[in-house]
Write an enzyme that holds these catalytic residues in place. Structure first.
Site, PDB file in Angstrom:
ATOM      1  N   SER A  73       0.845  -1.241   0.159  1.00  0.00           N
ATOM      2  CA  SER A  73      -0.110   0.056   0.020  1.00  0.00           C
ATOM      3  C   SER A  73       0.864   1.270   0.155  1.00  0.00           C
ATOM      4  O   SER A  73       2.023   1.227   0.586  1.00  0.00           O
ATOM      5  CB  SER A  73      -0.912  -0.062   1.305  1.00  0.00           C
ATOM      6  OG  SER A  73      -1.510   1.247   1.567  1.00  0.00           O
ATOM      7  N   TYR A 104      -1.695  -0.279  10.293  1.00  0.00           N
ATOM      8  CA  TYR A 104      -1.950  -1.023   8.669  1.00  0.00           C
ATOM      9  C   TYR A 104      -0.575  -0.347   8.104  1.00  0.00           C
ATOM     10  O   TYR A 104      -0.103  -1.131   7.430  1.00  0.00           O
ATOM     11  CB  TYR A 104      -3.056  -0.242   8.183  1.00  0.00           C
ATOM     12  CG  TYR A 104      -3.346  -0.670   6.774  1.00  0.00           C
ATOM     13  CD1 TYR A 104      -3.749  -2.024   6.290  1.00  0.00           C
ATOM     14  CD2 TYR A 104      -3.086   0.340   5.837  1.00  0.00           C
ATOM     15  CE1 TYR A 104      -3.780  -2.158   5.202  1.00  0.00           C
ATOM     16  CE2 TYR A 104      -3.274  -0.080   4.455  1.00  0.00           C
ATOM     17  CZ  TYR A 104      -3.533  -1.518   4.047  1.00  0.00           C
ATOM     18  OH  TYR A 104      -3.725  -1.803   2.617  1.00  0.00           O
ATOM     19  N   LYS A 108       2.141  -3.037   6.406  1.00  0.00           N
ATOM     20  CA  LYS A 108       2.357  -3.208   4.938  1.00  0.00           C
ATOM     21  C   LYS A 108       3.664  -2.543   4.354  1.00  0.00           C
ATOM     22  O   LYS A 108       4.546  -2.928   3.444  1.00  0.00           O
ATOM     23  CB  LYS A 108       1.573  -1.854   4.091  1.00  0.00           C
ATOM     24  CG  LYS A 108       0.181  -2.460   3.944  1.00  0.00           C
ATOM     25  CD  LYS A 108       0.081  -4.125   3.314  1.00  0.00           C
ATOM     26  CE  LYS A 108      -1.409  -4.241   2.939  1.00  0.00           C
ATOM     27  NZ  LYS A 108      -1.573  -5.473   2.480  1.00  0.00           N
TER      28      LYS A 108
END
Length: 261
Positions: free
Chosen positions: A137, A150, A154
């Site tokens: 991401s 998150y 990633k």
């Protein structure tokens, strides 16, 4: 262009919707035998393995099914990720996620991919000319006070991909990473999804967030969210023998979100 993929065997995780479904269908259209790993069955002509990738035993079950049905594994696309089951993103602020949230985020976005690679690599080494694509991401490269856990997970996916490409490239397995920006999936569009959360914060509405507010906040050069098919097309090219000299690379598909050189 013939991507020279006909007859190959691919595992695609998180294949029931969004980016994963687009990838699975694109590979099917290229003549690939696709084993789709997801909790619900995708609307595509694939071999579906119903698993929860939060289960540490799930990756081995998926790989075993691919070997049983098709004799091996040539391609692995670690697409599953995003909010763990039962989690809504975005979350704001470092103090918001607790230890359990951090563990779930890394379990779903990093450890599931690590386990899938661990299960698939021995079979991929037997085949030669194999390819792994991990989906990361842009949040791995543009940290902020939102979705901190998150972004960290990633970023780890990026690092793992680089390491794997060095170890297994000489043995015939190419490893690359695709880093999408904001993609128009149900993460944004579903009831209670990111668009509604952001609408509540910005005083807007769901449709306006998707069409105007989010692209403006993220400074998207294209002025719109990315379409899942745009990610799928890049993945299909990366797993193709036509990308035979591409390994250890990161392909960013983000509508111009990331500005740095």
């Amino acid at each position: 262009m013939d991507l020279q993929l006909s007859g190959r065997v691919a595992i695609v995780t998180g294949a029931s919707k969004g980016i994963g479904l687009a990838i699975a269908q694109t590979l099917v259209d290229e003549g690939v035998h696709v084993v789709a790993a997801s909790r619900t069955a995708p609307d595509a002509k694939v071999t579906h393995v119903a698993v929860d990738l939060m289960d540490p035993d799930a990756p081995a079950q998926v790989v075993a099914r691919a070997v049983e049905e098709f004799g091996g594994v040539d391609i692995l696309v670690n697409n599953a990720g995003g909010p763990p089951p039962g989690t809504t993103l975005p979350r704001f602020g470092f103090m918001t996620p607790d230890d359990a949230d951090w563990r779930a985020m890394f379990e779903f976005n990093l450890f599931a991919a690590v386990r899938m690679i661990r299960a698939a690599v021995p079979h991929m080494l037997e085949r030669g000319g194999s390819s792994i694509v991990n989906v990361s991401s842009t949040m791995a490269k543009q940290p902020g006070a939102m979705n901190v856990d998150y972004g960290a997970a990633k970023a780890a996916v990026l690092a793992v991909g680089k390491s794997l490409s060095e170890e297994y490239g000489p043995q015939g397995i190419r490893v690359n990473t695709v880093s999408p920006g904001a993609v128009l999936t149900d993460w944004w569009t579903k009831d209670g999804g990111a668009a509604e959360v952001m609408a509540g914060v910005t005083g807007s509405d769901k449709d306006s967030v998707i069409a105007e507010v989010a692209p403006a906040m993220m400074k998207l050069t294209t002025g719109r969210l990315v379409h899942p098919q745009e990610i799928a097309d890049a993945v299909a090219l990366l797993v193709s023998p036509r990308s035979g000299s591409t390994t250890g690379a990161e392909f960013v598909i983000d509508g111009g979100q990331l500005k740095e050189i």
